[in-house]
Write an enzyme that holds these catalytic residues in place. Sequence first.
Site, PDB file in Angstrom:
ATOM      1  N   ASP A 186       0.754  -1.281  -0.049  1.00  0.00           N
ATOM      2  CA  ASP A 186       0.008   0.067   0.084  1.00  0.00           C
ATOM      3  C   ASP A 186       0.736   1.191  -0.121  1.00  0.00           C
ATOM      4  OD1 ASP A 186      -2.274  -1.695   0.177  1.00  0.00           O
ATOM      5  OD2 ASP A 186      -2.267  -1.715   2.439  1.00  0.00           O
ATOM      6  N   LYS A 206       1.816   2.071  -5.075  1.00  0.00           N
ATOM      7  CA  LYS A 206       2.305   1.612  -6.457  1.00  0.00           C
ATOM      8  C   LYS A 206       1.400   1.859  -7.664  1.00  0.00           C
ATOM      9  CE  LYS A 206       2.359  -2.603  -4.437  1.00  0.00           C
ATOM     10  NZ  LYS A 206       1.948  -2.044  -2.838  1.00  0.00           N
ATOM     11  N   LYS A 234      -0.881   4.135  -8.174  1.00  0.00           N
ATOM     12  CA  LYS A 234      -0.713   5.740  -8.294  1.00  0.00           C
ATOM     13  C   LYS A 234       0.300   5.947  -9.301  1.00  0.00           C
ATOM     14  CE  LYS A 234       0.430  10.416  -7.383  1.00  0.00           C
ATOM     15  NZ  LYS A 234       0.351  11.671  -6.611  1.00  0.00           N
ATOM     16  N   ASN A 267      -5.134 -10.146  -3.739  1.00  0.00           N
ATOM     17  CA  ASN A 267      -4.981  -9.551  -2.269  1.00  0.00           C
ATOM     18  C   ASN A 267      -4.351  -8.118  -2.566  1.00  0.00           C
ATOM     19  OD1 ASN A 267      -2.719 -10.385  -3.716  1.00  0.00           O
ATOM     20  ND2 ASN A 267      -1.679 -11.095  -1.880  1.00  0.00           N
ATOM     21  N   ALA A 268      -4.037  -7.634  -3.524  1.00  0.00           N
ATOM     22  CA  ALA A 268      -3.668  -6.390  -3.890  1.00  0.00           C
ATOM     23  C   ALA A 268      -4.929  -5.575  -4.025  1.00  0.00           C
ATOM     24  CB  ALA A 268      -2.786  -6.291  -5.328  1.00  0.00           C
ATOM     25  N   GLY A 269      -4.539  -4.212  -3.882  1.00  0.00           N
ATOM     26  CA  GLY A 269      -5.471  -3.095  -4.130  1.00  0.00           C
ATOM     27  C   GLY A 269      -4.834  -2.070  -4.508  1.00  0.00           C
ATOM     28  N   HIS A 270      -4.783  -1.832  -5.741  1.00  0.00           N
ATOM     29  CA  HIS A 270      -4.224  -0.604  -6.255  1.00  0.00           C
ATOM     30  C   HIS A 270      -5.003   0.704  -6.565  1.00  0.00           C
ATOM     31  CE1 HIS A 270      -0.376  -3.607  -7.233  1.00  0.00           C
ATOM     32  NE2 HIS A 270      -0.684  -3.395  -6.092  1.00  0.00           N
ATOM     33  N   ARG A 273       2.773 -28.565  -7.318  1.00  0.00           N
ATOM     34  CA  ARG A 273       2.442 -29.111  -8.674  1.00  0.00           C
ATOM     35  C   ARG A 273       1.021 -29.540  -8.806  1.00  0.00           C
ATOM     36  NH1 ARG A 273       7.904 -32.155  -8.076  1.00  0.00           N
ATOM     37  NH2 ARG A 273       6.928 -32.262  -5.991  1.00  0.00           N
ATOM     38  N   GLN A 307       2.043  -5.937  -3.212  1.00  0.00           N
ATOM     39  CA  GLN A 307       2.430  -5.927  -1.893  1.00  0.00           C
ATOM     40  C   GLN A 307       3.628  -5.137  -1.680  1.00  0.00           C
ATOM     41  OE1 GLN A 307       1.290  -9.393  -3.446  1.00  0.00           O
ATOM     42  NE2 GLN A 307      -0.538  -8.360  -2.928  1.00  0.00           N
ATOM     43  N   THR A 313      -9.552  -4.934   1.934  1.00  0.00           N
ATOM     44  CA  THR A 313     -10.560  -5.191   2.817  1.00  0.00           C
ATOM     45  C   THR A 313     -11.180  -4.230   3.774  1.00  0.00           C
ATOM     46  OG1 THR A 313      -8.516  -5.415   4.112  1.00  0.00           O
ATOM     47  CG2 THR A 313      -8.937  -7.588   3.034  1.00  0.00           C
ATOM     48  N   VAL A 328       2.110  14.362  -3.253  1.00  0.00           N
ATOM     49  CA  VAL A 328       1.616  15.077  -2.221  1.00  0.00           C
ATOM     50  C   VAL A 328       0.167  15.123  -2.145  1.00  0.00           C
ATOM     51  CG1 VAL A 328       3.665  16.630  -2.272  1.00  0.00           C
ATOM     52  CG2 VAL A 328       1.814  17.096  -3.930  1.00  0.00           C
TER      53      VAL A 328
HETATM   54  P1  GDP Z   1      -0.798   0.585  -3.640  1.00  0.00           P
HETATM   55  O1  GDP Z   1      -1.378  -0.999  -2.946  1.00  0.00           O
HETATM   56  O2  GDP Z   1       0.823   0.441  -3.309  1.00  0.00           O
HETATM   57  O3  GDP Z   1      -1.310   0.718  -5.054  1.00  0.00           O
HETATM   58  O4  GDP Z   1      -1.362   1.496  -2.347  1.00  0.00           O
HETATM   59  P2  GDP Z   1      -2.941   1.726  -2.247  1.00  0.00           P
HETATM   60  O5  GDP Z   1      -3.587   2.107  -3.233  1.00  0.00           O
HETATM   61  O6  GDP Z   1      -3.644   0.422  -1.524  1.00  0.00           O
HETATM   62  O7  GDP Z   1      -2.953   2.760  -1.024  1.00  0.00           O
HETATM   63  C1  GDP Z   1      -2.261   4.076  -1.309  1.00  0.00           C
HETATM   64  C2  GDP Z   1      -3.446   5.009  -0.877  1.00  0.00           C
HETATM   65  O8  GDP Z   1      -2.831   6.256  -0.505  1.00  0.00           O
HETATM   66  C3  GDP Z   1      -4.525   5.140  -1.879  1.00  0.00           C
HETATM   67  O9  GDP Z   1      -5.707   5.306  -1.206  1.00  0.00           O
HETATM   68  C4  GDP Z   1      -4.059   6.073  -2.799  1.00  0.00           C
HETATM   69  O10 GDP Z   1      -5.075   7.100  -3.479  1.00  0.00           O
HETATM   70  C5  GDP Z   1      -3.330   7.316  -1.757  1.00  0.00           C
HETATM   71  N1  GDP Z   1      -2.460   7.956  -2.066  1.00  0.00           N
HETATM   72  C6  GDP Z   1      -1.457   7.645  -2.895  1.00  0.00           C
HETATM   73  N2  GDP Z   1      -0.507   8.917  -2.893  1.00  0.00           N
HETATM   74  C7  GDP Z   1      -0.898   9.386  -2.091  1.00  0.00           C
HETATM   75  C8  GDP Z   1      -0.255  10.655  -1.544  1.00  0.00           C
HETATM   76  O11 GDP Z   1       0.931  11.097  -1.958  1.00  0.00           O
HETATM   77  N3  GDP Z   1      -0.901  11.685  -0.683  1.00  0.00           N
HETATM   78  C9  GDP Z   1      -2.050  11.002  -0.160  1.00  0.00           C
HETATM   79  N4  GDP Z   1      -2.693  11.843   0.924  1.00  0.00           N
HETATM   80  N5  GDP Z   1      -2.590   9.905  -0.587  1.00  0.00           N
HETATM   81  C10 GDP Z   1      -2.126   9.219  -1.572  1.00  0.00           C
HETATM   82  P1  IMO Z   2      -0.855  -4.135  -2.250  1.00  0.00           P
HETATM   83  O1  IMO Z   2      -0.356  -4.802  -3.424  1.00  0.00           O
HETATM   84  C1  IMO Z   2      -0.854  -4.478   2.062  1.00  0.00           C
HETATM   85  C2  IMO Z   2      -1.010  -8.591   3.698  1.00  0.00           C
HETATM   86  C3  IMO Z   2      -2.020  -9.109   4.260  1.00  0.00           C
HETATM   87  C4  IMO Z   2      -1.586 -10.087   5.341  1.00  0.00           C
HETATM   88  C5  IMO Z   2      -0.463 -10.595   4.381  1.00  0.00           C
HETATM   89  C6  IMO Z   2      -0.891 -12.092   4.086  1.00  0.00           C
HETATM   90  O2  IMO Z   2      -2.293  -3.298  -2.516  1.00  0.00           O
HETATM   91  O3  IMO Z   2       0.104  -3.636  -1.749  1.00  0.00           O
HETATM   92  P2  IMO Z   2      -2.389 -12.712   2.073  1.00  0.00           P
HETATM   93  O4  IMO Z   2      -3.775 -12.120   1.388  1.00  0.00           O
HETATM   94  O5  IMO Z   2      -1.557 -12.439   0.938  1.00  0.00           O
HETATM   95  O6  IMO Z   2      -2.508 -14.353   2.227  1.00  0.00           O
HETATM   96  O7  IMO Z   2      -2.148 -11.842   3.218  1.00  0.00           O
HETATM   97  O8  IMO Z   2      -0.153  -9.818   3.582  1.00  0.00           O
HETATM   98  N1  IMO Z   2      -1.344  -8.130   2.301  1.00  0.00           N
HETATM   99  C7  IMO Z   2      -1.159  -6.740   1.983  1.00  0.00           C
HETATM  100  N2  IMO Z   2      -1.041  -5.639   2.891  1.00  0.00           N
HETATM  101  N3  IMO Z   2      -1.112  -4.419   0.663  1.00  0.00           N
HETATM  102  C8  IMO Z   2      -1.307  -5.453  -0.102  1.00  0.00           C
HETATM  103  O9  IMO Z   2      -1.062  -5.382  -1.353  1.00  0.00           O
HETATM  104  C9  IMO Z   2      -1.319  -6.821   0.495  1.00  0.00           C
HETATM  105  N4  IMO Z   2      -1.725  -8.141  -0.033  1.00  0.00           N
HETATM  106  C10 IMO Z   2      -1.576  -9.015   1.362  1.00  0.00           C
HETATM  107  O10 IMO Z   2      -2.721  -7.843   5.005  1.00  0.00           O
HETATM  108  O11 IMO Z   2      -0.908  -9.555   6.415  1.00  0.00           O
HETATM  109 MG    MG Z   3      -2.841  -1.437  -1.808  1.00  0.00          MG
END
Ligand code: GDP
Ligand code: IMO
Ligand code: MG
Length: 423
Positions: free
Chosen positions: A13, A16, A18, A38-41, A143, A224, A301, A413
């Site tokens: 989180d 990435k 963005k 599991n990822a949320g971008h 496998r 992740q 989540t 920012v």
């Molecule tokens: P990722 O999993 O690495 O793609 O990151 P996530 O999307 O899960 O979490 C990053 C969160 O921070 C998201 O809600 C973005 O919209 C937000 N975000 C990204 N860059 C910035 C920033 O520079 N400032 C603020 N305030 N929020 C940001």
């Molecule tokens: P992005 O790509 C943050 C964490 C879970 C848990 C551990 C194992 O958005 O950065 P899993 O579902 O893989 O069995 O969970 O890893 N986790 C993450 N935490 N960002 C993620 O992805 C994650 N994907 C898994 O919260 O602690």
């Molecule tokens: Mg994320």
Amino acid sequence: MAVDLLLGLQWGDEGKGKIVDVLTSNYNIIARFQGGPNAGHTLEFDGIKHVLHTIPSGIFHKDAVNLVGNGVVIDPVILKKELENLEKFGSDLKDKLLISRKAHLILPTHRLLDAASEASKGKAKIGSTLKGIGPTYMDKTGRNGIRVGDLEMADWKEKYRNLANKHEEMINFYDVDVQYDLDELETEFFKGIELLETLKFTDSEEYLHQAQKQGKTILAEGAQGSLLDIDFGTYPFVTSSNTTAAGACTGLGIAPTKIQEVFGVFKAYTTRVGSGPFPTELFDEDGERMGRVGHEFGATTGRSRRCGWLDLVALKYAVQVNGVTQLIMMKADVLSGFDTIKVCTAYNYRGQEITHFPYNIEAENVTPIYKHFEGWNQDLTGMTEVSQFPKQLEAYISFLEQELEVPIKIVSVGPDRKQTIFR
Ligand code: GDP
Ligand code: IMO
Ligand code: MG
């Protein structure tokens, strides 16, 4: 042509999604190399926020091809929902999406196994997103897995049934209460498969090889973060794939000699979602403020993210393991208004001061040692160039660059595409 790589340096989180969206205009192909839903971008532009789980974050750019690589695990149910959400934004999105035949499928019973495994662990649970990631990678390395390419074979449903039956026996083996209606889950799953079958499958390693020969530019997108890596993360509180640079080679079939830039993305502080050690975690007003101002809730989540100061010991370790060539610092705006900003520069490890990342970082072994920085009050979210930065922020950035020995090339920012400052 070389391949660039973008990955997270903390516990996920970092932002990435963005940054991939911001950088996509420089690339022909964006390729996810590991992880699954599991990822949320998250990406934001034109006042709209999008959250992607399986689909690479270059999907909103007209000319880029987006590839889901062999190292990714795909849940057809979640992919279907993602595609349906995207339909509103252009019907040609599907044409720009390629799926590796070698990517593994997450079955409904993988998700159930994840739930059973977590329930059986009680307090020691990993805090998994429960998307079936661990069990799917276990079947891959064991496998037994079913791959996207199997959908083109006549006998895949038989293989599916055998594996699902075996999973049901395994679920029974765990002595826990997991309620489910497999018929219902399978109806949903097969609908997802139907949609998946309308997408373009490819031998992605060959596709990427030819693309490189033709001089196409490729950006590999990690999911992740490095501290969740199966080998180098805070095991067992990790995910089940290699989230670090080497994962891009195995997750896409790209030779290590072809990797050029490694973009390492980190937040100006630290967050973690799920269980596991976190030396700089805050339980006070400062931590609460980071979570509130930074909207630190999981994109997959919805769980609150644990927050703390920047951990330079861990960050150095991640820079080293990945061979990062350029750093990208996110969420600098969230630190505005703190009187003092702290950075952990060393650990007190069982009474001894250390600056390397040790085998064990549980609280009983590690206490962070902090350096204090003067904070700033200016709102950064409307700034467009480095010259507008308060001097305290410049001092913070310079210190980190000096310690990490890698330049910070981008400072983010705010969540919007436009709130991105190049240095
Ligand atoms: P990722 O999993 O690495 O793609 O990151 P996530 O999307 O899960 O979490 C990053 C969160 O921070 C998201 O809600 C973005 O919209 C937000 N975000 C990204 N860059 C910035 C920033 O520079 N400032 C603020 N305030 N929020 C940001
Ligand atoms: P992005 O790509 C943050 C964490 C879970 C848990 C551990 C194992 O958005 O950065 P899993 O579902 O893989 O069995 O969970 O890893 N986790 C993450 N935490 N960002 C993620 O992805 C994650 N994907 C898994 O919260 O602690
Ligand atoms: Mg994320």
